[in-house]
Design an enzyme around this catalytic site. Structure first.
Site, PDB file in Angstrom:
ATOM      1  CG  ASP A   6      -2.244 -20.130  -1.034  1.00 50.28           C
ATOM      2  OD1 ASP A   6      -1.701 -20.133   0.091  1.00 50.28           O
ATOM      3  OD2 ASP A   6      -1.743 -20.713  -2.018  1.00 50.28           O
ATOM      4  CE  LYS A  19       1.628 -17.709  -2.401  1.00 48.56           C
ATOM      5  NZ  LYS A  19       0.716 -18.874  -2.489  1.00 48.56           N
ATOM      6  CG  ASP A  36     -13.797  -6.761   2.106  1.00 45.35           C
ATOM      7  OD1 ASP A  36     -13.536  -6.033   3.091  1.00 45.35           O
ATOM      8  OD2 ASP A  36     -14.248  -6.314   1.030  1.00 45.35           O
ATOM      9  CE1 TYR A  92      -3.543  -2.582   0.709  1.00 47.15           C
ATOM     10  CE2 TYR A  92      -4.625  -0.516   1.248  1.00 47.15           C
ATOM     11  CZ  TYR A  92      -4.697  -1.853   0.932  1.00 47.15           C
ATOM     12  OH  TYR A  92      -5.924  -2.443   0.843  1.00 47.15           O
TER      13      TYR A  92
HETATM   14  C1  IPM Z   1     -10.402  -0.826   4.112  1.00 51.19           C
HETATM   15  C2  IPM Z   1     -10.607  -0.235   2.753  1.00 51.19           C
HETATM   16  C3  IPM Z   1      -9.424   0.647   2.412  1.00 51.19           C
HETATM   17  C4  IPM Z   1      -8.195  -0.221   2.404  1.00 51.19           C
HETATM   18  C5  IPM Z   1      -9.548   1.437   1.099  1.00 51.19           C
HETATM   19  C6  IPM Z   1     -10.818   2.253   1.049  1.00 51.19           C
HETATM   20  C7  IPM Z   1      -8.358   2.300   0.862  1.00 51.19           C
HETATM   21  O1  IPM Z   1     -10.809  -1.223   1.799  1.00 51.19           O
HETATM   22  O2  IPM Z   1     -10.325  -0.057   5.091  1.00 51.19           O
HETATM   23  O3  IPM Z   1     -10.322  -2.052   4.230  1.00 51.19           O
HETATM   24  O4  IPM Z   1      -7.907  -0.900   1.405  1.00 51.19           O
HETATM   25  O5  IPM Z   1      -7.504  -0.254   3.419  1.00 51.19           O
HETATM   26 MN    MN Z   2     -10.910  -3.229   2.641  1.00 50.23          MN
END
Ligand code: IPM
Ligand code: MN
Length: 374
Positions: A224, A191, A252, A141
């Site tokens: 994975d 990984k 997620d 990131y």
């Molecule tokens: C999260 C979101 C953010 C991230 C985005 C909006 C930059 O997906 O907080 O998980 O990837 O960290």
């Molecule tokens: Mn996210």
């Protein structure tokens, strides 16, 4: 106690879920006799529209001068042009970095009444209670990014992934401490069969856990395999610690266990420092869902992720454990009592609005006041 809380509503459903979180904060202040001063500032697309940048300096300054930050969500189709120089997400990434919030704590539990909202079989979900600790200010990131032209062959894009020993150690310590307070199990995800950053991750994680947390039961998983095990044996996980992008993806996925991403809170925490004579941890608290522009302004959004983030704020930045636990209990009871927004597809009756769900929590807190023997 007195506390200063910065509010960053952001975009889409951000402002409406945040407004409900703030109502809950005030209900807590009233019941326990605290005074929370709230001040709002711009972030994300709203900030781009007003100032041309996703993270105005005043926003960063306000957050630095506050005891905690409550955030809605950022982003939306209006600012989605992949060629745009300014993007709402820069606001979120920028404030995490500016405040040094390197540990993102994302708990996932399954409410027994909501197991049917998840696509997984109810028997797999029994007893799911895990926390992902995601490294938040390093990795791919924040590494260098570039594009170079390859002439007739188009372009080459580069995202660099870097980690240092120190960056790994500090987040593993946060996760290790958490595991000691919980069921004593920790899973580190990397990984290491492919990536050099992951090989350093595994080395450092193994050492820190062995030296500083010898009582923990430690497991190392490749990312994975972890993605698969999260669905096959979710109840076996306690604390999961992983690097930035793996944590983004796995959380997620893990949210599906809970039945809706709209339920899940998060805390982004930095180092604990001495402030006004007490130990304090600055943090940003936000639901893990996005800005959901398709349902913005309709009263459909689930406020539970934000309200549960308020509980985390009370616990981690203000040290108010009793208040935090009370908010969590009233959320639990409100959900059990049918305070369900449309994302949870309630079987009986109509789906409740954003404000109605928050009302159920606020009523629950007020009832607790009458019943409490103080
Ligand atoms: C999260 C979101 C953010 C991230 C985005 C909006 C930059 O997906 O907080 O998980 O990837 O960290
Ligand atoms: Mn996210």
């Amino acid at each position: 106690m007195r506390a200063r809380i910065a509010l960053l509503p952001g975009d889409g459903i951000g402002p409406e879920v945040l407004a409900q979180g703030v109502r809950v904060l005030h209900a807590v202040a009233e019941r326990w006799g605290h005074s929370f001063d709230t001040t709002s500032a711009l972030i994300g697309g709203a900030a781009i529209d007003a100032t041309g940048t996703a993270l105005p300096d005043e926003t960063t300054e306000l957050c630095r001068a506050s005891d905690a930050v409550l955030l809605g969500a950022v982003g939306g189709p209006k600012w989605d042009d992949p060629r745009a120089k300014v993007r709402p997400e820069q606001g979120l990434l920028g404030i995490r970095q500016a405040l040094g919030l390197f540990a993102n704590v994302r708990p996932v539990t399954v409410h027994e009444k909501l197991a049917s909202s998840s696509p997984l079989k109810a028997e797999k979900l029994a007893g799911v209670d895990l926390v992902v600790v995601r490294e938040l200010t390093g990795g791919i990131y924040f590494g260098d990014k570039s594009r170079t032209s390859l002439g007739a062959d188009g372009e080459r894009a580069v995202d660099v992934c870097t980690y240092s020993t120190m960056e790994i150690e500090r987040v593993v310590r946060v996760a290790g401490k958490l595991a000691l307070e919980r069921r004593g199990r920790i899973t580190s995800v990397d990984k290491a069969n492919v990536l050099e950053t992951s090989r350093l991750w595994r080395e450092v994680t193994s050492r820190v856990l062995a030296e500083e947390f010898p009582s923990l039961e430690v497991e190392h998983l490749l990312v994975d395999a972890c993605a698969m095990h999260l669905l096959q044996r979710p109840a076996s996980f306690d604390v999961i610690v992983t690097e930035n992008m793996f944590g983004d993806i796995l959380t997620d996925e893990a949210s599906v266990l809970a039945g809706s991403i709209g339920l899940l809170p998060s805390a982004s925490l930095g180092a604990t420092v001495e402030r006004d004579g007490r130990q304090a941890t600055l943090g940003i608290y936000e639901p893990i869902h996005g800005s959901a522009p398709d349902i913005a302004g309709k009263g459909l959004a689930n406020p539970v992720g934000t309200i549960a983030s308020v509980a985390m704020l009370l616990r981690h930045s203000l040290g108010l454990e009793e208040e935090a636990a009370a908010v969590e209990k009233t959320i639990h009871d409100a959900l059990a009592g049918g305070a369900l927004t449309a994302d949870l597809a309630p079987r009986e009756g109509r789906a409740k609005s954003t404000a109605e769900v928050a009302n159920a929590v606020i009523d629950g807190l007020a009832k607790g006041r009458v019943a409490s023997p103080v």
